[in-house]
Every structure is written in structure tokens, then in C-alpha cells.
Write a protein that holds these residues in place. Sequence first.
Motif, mmCIF file in Angstrom:
data_model
loop_
_atom_site.group_PDB
_atom_site.id
_atom_site.type_symbol
_atom_site.label_atom_id
_atom_site.label_comp_id
_atom_site.label_asym_id
_atom_site.label_seq_id
_atom_site.Cartn_x
_atom_site.Cartn_y
_atom_site.Cartn_z
ATOM 1 N N VAL A 1 -8.403 -20.081 -10.483
ATOM 2 C CA VAL A 1 -7.917 -20.510 -11.590
ATOM 3 C C VAL A 1 -8.246 -19.503 -12.607
ATOM 4 O O VAL A 1 -9.716 -19.381 -12.818
ATOM 5 N N PRO A 2 -7.312 -19.084 -13.450
ATOM 6 C CA PRO A 2 -7.715 -18.219 -14.586
ATOM 7 C C PRO A 2 -8.541 -18.737 -15.591
ATOM 8 O O PRO A 2 -8.557 -20.081 -16.023
ATOM 9 N N VAL A 3 -9.488 -17.754 -16.152
ATOM 10 C CA VAL A 3 -10.516 -18.406 -17.189
ATOM 11 C C VAL A 3 -10.004 -19.290 -18.229
ATOM 12 O O VAL A 3 -10.495 -20.339 -18.686
ATOM 13 N N GLU A 4 -8.690 -18.979 -18.753
ATOM 14 C CA GLU A 4 -8.363 -19.474 -20.056
ATOM 15 C C GLU A 4 -7.928 -20.951 -19.663
ATOM 16 O O GLU A 4 -8.053 -21.839 -20.393
ATOM 17 N N ILE A 5 -7.533 -21.137 -18.462
ATOM 18 C CA ILE A 5 -7.137 -22.363 -17.812
ATOM 19 C C ILE A 5 -8.280 -23.482 -17.691
ATOM 20 O O ILE A 5 -8.618 -24.656 -17.981
ATOM 21 N N SER A 6 -9.368 -22.789 -16.983
ATOM 22 C CA SER A 6 -10.651 -23.417 -16.387
ATOM 23 C C SER A 6 -11.572 -23.880 -17.717
ATOM 24 O O SER A 6 -12.154 -24.818 -17.759
ATOM 25 N N GLN A 7 -11.444 -22.803 -18.758
ATOM 26 C CA GLN A 7 -12.124 -23.380 -19.922
ATOM 27 C C GLN A 7 -11.599 -24.597 -20.555
ATOM 28 O O GLN A 7 -12.428 -25.512 -21.030
ATOM 29 N N LYS A 8 -10.253 -24.940 -20.564
ATOM 30 C CA LYS A 8 -9.693 -25.997 -21.086
ATOM 31 C C LYS A 8 -10.343 -27.226 -20.403
ATOM 32 O O LYS A 8 -10.483 -28.149 -20.778
ATOM 33 N N LEU A 9 -10.100 -26.924 -19.025
ATOM 34 C CA LEU A 9 -10.804 -28.064 -18.094
ATOM 35 C C LEU A 9 -12.176 -28.602 -18.238
ATOM 36 O O LEU A 9 -12.625 -29.594 -18.088
ATOM 37 N N ILE A 10 -12.975 -27.586 -18.499
ATOM 38 C CA ILE A 10 -14.202 -27.676 -18.904
ATOM 39 C C ILE A 10 -14.466 -28.694 -20.123
ATOM 40 O O ILE A 10 -15.575 -29.529 -19.997
ATOM 41 N N GLU A 11 -13.984 -28.302 -21.223
ATOM 42 C CA GLU A 11 -13.757 -29.024 -22.303
ATOM 43 C C GLU A 11 -13.652 -30.689 -22.157
ATOM 44 O O GLU A 11 -13.799 -31.473 -22.876
ATOM 45 N N LYS A 12 -12.863 -30.800 -21.043
ATOM 46 C CA LYS A 12 -12.245 -32.298 -20.808
ATOM 47 C C LYS A 12 -13.727 -33.142 -19.878
ATOM 48 O O LYS A 12 -13.642 -34.089 -19.771
ATOM 49 N N LYS A 13 -14.534 -32.160 -19.582
ATOM 50 C CA LYS A 13 -15.505 -32.828 -18.690
ATOM 51 C C LYS A 13 -16.681 -33.719 -19.743
ATOM 52 O O LYS A 13 -16.775 -33.175 -20.947
ATOM 53 N N ASP A 14 -17.396 -34.769 -19.136
ATOM 54 C CA ASP A 14 -18.176 -35.460 -20.039
ATOM 55 C C ASP A 14 -19.587 -34.579 -20.154
ATOM 56 O O ASP A 14 -19.661 -33.619 -19.372
ATOM 57 N N LYS A 15 -20.255 -34.947 -21.230
ATOM 58 C CA LYS A 15 -21.650 -34.366 -21.565
ATOM 59 C C LYS A 15 -22.564 -34.505 -20.218
ATOM 60 O O LYS A 15 -22.578 -35.675 -19.672
ATOM 61 N N ARG A 16 -23.161 -33.545 -19.873
ATOM 62 C CA ARG A 16 -24.257 -33.503 -18.672
ATOM 63 C C ARG A 16 -25.626 -33.506 -19.120
ATOM 64 O O ARG A 16 -26.070 -32.890 -20.085
ATOM 65 N N GLU A 17 -26.287 -34.520 -18.269
ATOM 66 C CA GLU A 17 -27.791 -34.652 -18.449
ATOM 67 C C GLU A 17 -28.566 -33.307 -18.599
ATOM 68 O O GLU A 17 -29.351 -32.945 -19.254
ATOM 69 N N TYR A 18 -28.171 -32.499 -17.472
ATOM 70 C CA TYR A 18 -29.064 -31.240 -17.278
ATOM 71 C C TYR A 18 -28.904 -30.221 -18.048
ATOM 72 O O TYR A 18 -29.672 -29.313 -18.231
ATOM 73 N N VAL A 19 -27.914 -30.279 -19.055
ATOM 74 C CA VAL A 19 -27.925 -29.616 -20.216
ATOM 75 C C VAL A 19 -28.007 -30.080 -21.448
ATOM 76 O O VAL A 19 -27.599 -30.102 -22.536
ATOM 77 N N LYS A 20 -28.736 -31.232 -21.314
ATOM 78 C CA LYS A 20 -29.213 -31.939 -22.453
ATOM 79 C C LYS A 20 -28.203 -32.546 -23.453
ATOM 80 O O LYS A 20 -28.002 -32.711 -24.504
#
Length: 368
Positions: A286-305
Motif C-alpha cells: 500500500v503506498p504510504v500516502e494511502i496507508s497514512q490516511k488509513l492510520i488516521e482512521k484507527k482508534d487511539k491505542r493504549e500502548y502509545v498512551k
Amino acid sequence: MKVYFAAAVSLDRTMLPVYRQIVAEVKKLGHTVINSHVVDPEMPVGDNLSAAALYKRETILIDQADALIADVTKPSWGTAFLMEHALSKDKPVLVLYYKEADRPLPMMIEGHPEVYVAHYTKGNIRTVLRKNLDYFVVMHKRKGKLIVIDGTDGSGKGTQTELLLKYLEDNNKPNKFIDFPRYYTSFHGKMVGRYLSGEFGTLESASPYLSSLFYAMDRLTARDEIVDWLEEGNTIVANRYTTSSMAFQTARIEPDKQEEFLRWLYAMEYKEHKLPKEDIVLFLYVPVEISQKLIEKKDKREYVKGKKKDINEANVAYQQSVLKLYLELAKRYKHWVVIPCVDGNGKLYSVETIHKKIVSTLKERGIL
């Protein structure tokens, strides 16, 4: 297990007492040495056979063996040939080197990606043999398959892992799942989470060698579980594996030192830690510009506080370097397969389309 023992015995027999001890210890560990004649002090050079007859006898014995042990303390062209013959037949090879030798281990052997190297003394031969032969027995008993689904951050690994597991379940194929890093259930996985949250420094300041240890130890503590699953005949689907460190950690190394780092990482995880080697790596492209948009849709994660992104995900230039390295690794290793997740116009394929490609690839490769 049937073991073939190779060493320099034709012209220089000064190490023969040590060789005899090695063979004796192999037998004490419950294995069979199928060419014990090689350490017979009365055996004449070549065992009075013609060169052709000797070649035929020894190669047939290796073909019958389950593993080969080669002592390379004394140089021998014959031993080197026998090692390569064993490797060509997919036999595991353990190379032994006496710690008090008057010359260093040959670099061509030390750097060989497929041999297991162990330095020994007269006092620890059994320990060295047990550690490695026990692993060879595990390899010999392996019935299952290890599938790794890998990719850059935000490439859909979790989704495709779930779909593949459902496919295996629906088709009555025994399966297991493991997800690395194990942020919440593993001591070392929690350390990975702390590293990714930036607690131990920035991406630029933290040593890739040291941060790799967190990931490697997380996998090491899961090794026995994976080994048991493979022995039971399960198809294991791993969301990330050593392959991830090969890309993410190597990308943090200066280009002219990346090869050295890769060799170190491979030796640590597969040779020293003796992780089961994966049967196939499915790299989701997946090209980075697309994967970055998908990351933005993720919920906040506990392991990164509670943050949206960890220190890897937040660095776009770094993600580009990681992607480039993944593609280079896919060209290098035959068991790596790139799964395109976008069409020619840069539009994401549906998750179902990607899943079908994964299943067809696994069938083509004989994994399913």
C-alpha cells in the motif's frame, strides 16, 4: 535422528580424539551417527575406496541422514563439499568450531545464512550438541505451516489476517493466530510499546540494535508455543514476525551498513534464538500516502498512551524508507510475495479482492 558427521580426517588427524568425543556425545543424546567409521583411528585414507566409490558412499549416507554435523576447526575441502551437499538436500547443518583453534572461523562459513554455527570446548560439547540437535528434532517433526502477513503501518494486515483465519476455519483447517508485537500480554511486548511511545528516545536517537532486542525477545518468548503448534500440524497466521524488524529496524541504519545489520538480525533470531522459519511472507503493498490516511482512521491505542500514531507511524519519510526496504527484501527472498492492494490508479482494492489474491497465492505456493 540419523546424523552424519564430517571433519578433516584424511591428512591431519590431530583432532581425532575430539571428533571421537563429539560422536560419542551425539550417541549419548539418543541419536545415531550413520558414519561412525570416520572417527576410527585404524581407518586408512579414503577407507581404501576409489574416489568415485567414496563419493558415492558418502553422498548416499548424507541423503539418508536427518542432519549433518561438521567440525571445521581443521580446514578440509571435503568437509566443505559434504556440507553443501547436505544443504542442497535441505538437511540442517551444524558447524562446530573449537574455541582454542589457532585460526579464526572462515568468514564464508560464519556468514552462510543456512548453517548453524557453534563454538565449543572439550567441556561443553554435550551442551552445544543438545541445544542444536534438539532444535533439529523440532524441525524434523514440523507438520504445520507458518504464514506471515506483513506490511507497512496501516496496510490492512489485521483485516486480512482475520479473513484468512475465517477461511481456514470454514475449510476445517486447524489453525492458530499470533500477533506481534504482543503489547499487552508479553513482558517484552510491553517494552516495545514503551519504545514506540517515545519513552526511550526519538526514532533517530534510539539504537536500532537495542530496540530490535525488544521485538526479538517478544518473539523468542513465543517460540515454544509456535513450535508446539507446528508440531501439531496447525496452519499459523502471524501478523508480523521477524520480517517486520528486517524492514523497520534496518531502515533506520545507514545504507552502507544495512547489510551488516540484516545479517546480525537474521543470525540472532533464526540461528541463536532458533525461531521457526516462516513458510511464506505475504507483503501487503500500500503506498504510504494511502496507508497514512488509513492510520488516521484507527482508534487511539493504549500502548502509545492514547495517541493516534506511534513514533514509527508519525514519520512519513521513515515509512517511505521502510516500504522501499520491504520491496527490496521481497526481491531477495523467494518465499516473499508482494500482494498489491491498489490498482493502477492508486485506488484501494476491496478487502475481499485482496483476500482472494492471498488465498490463491497460498494455493499456488502449496501452503493451502
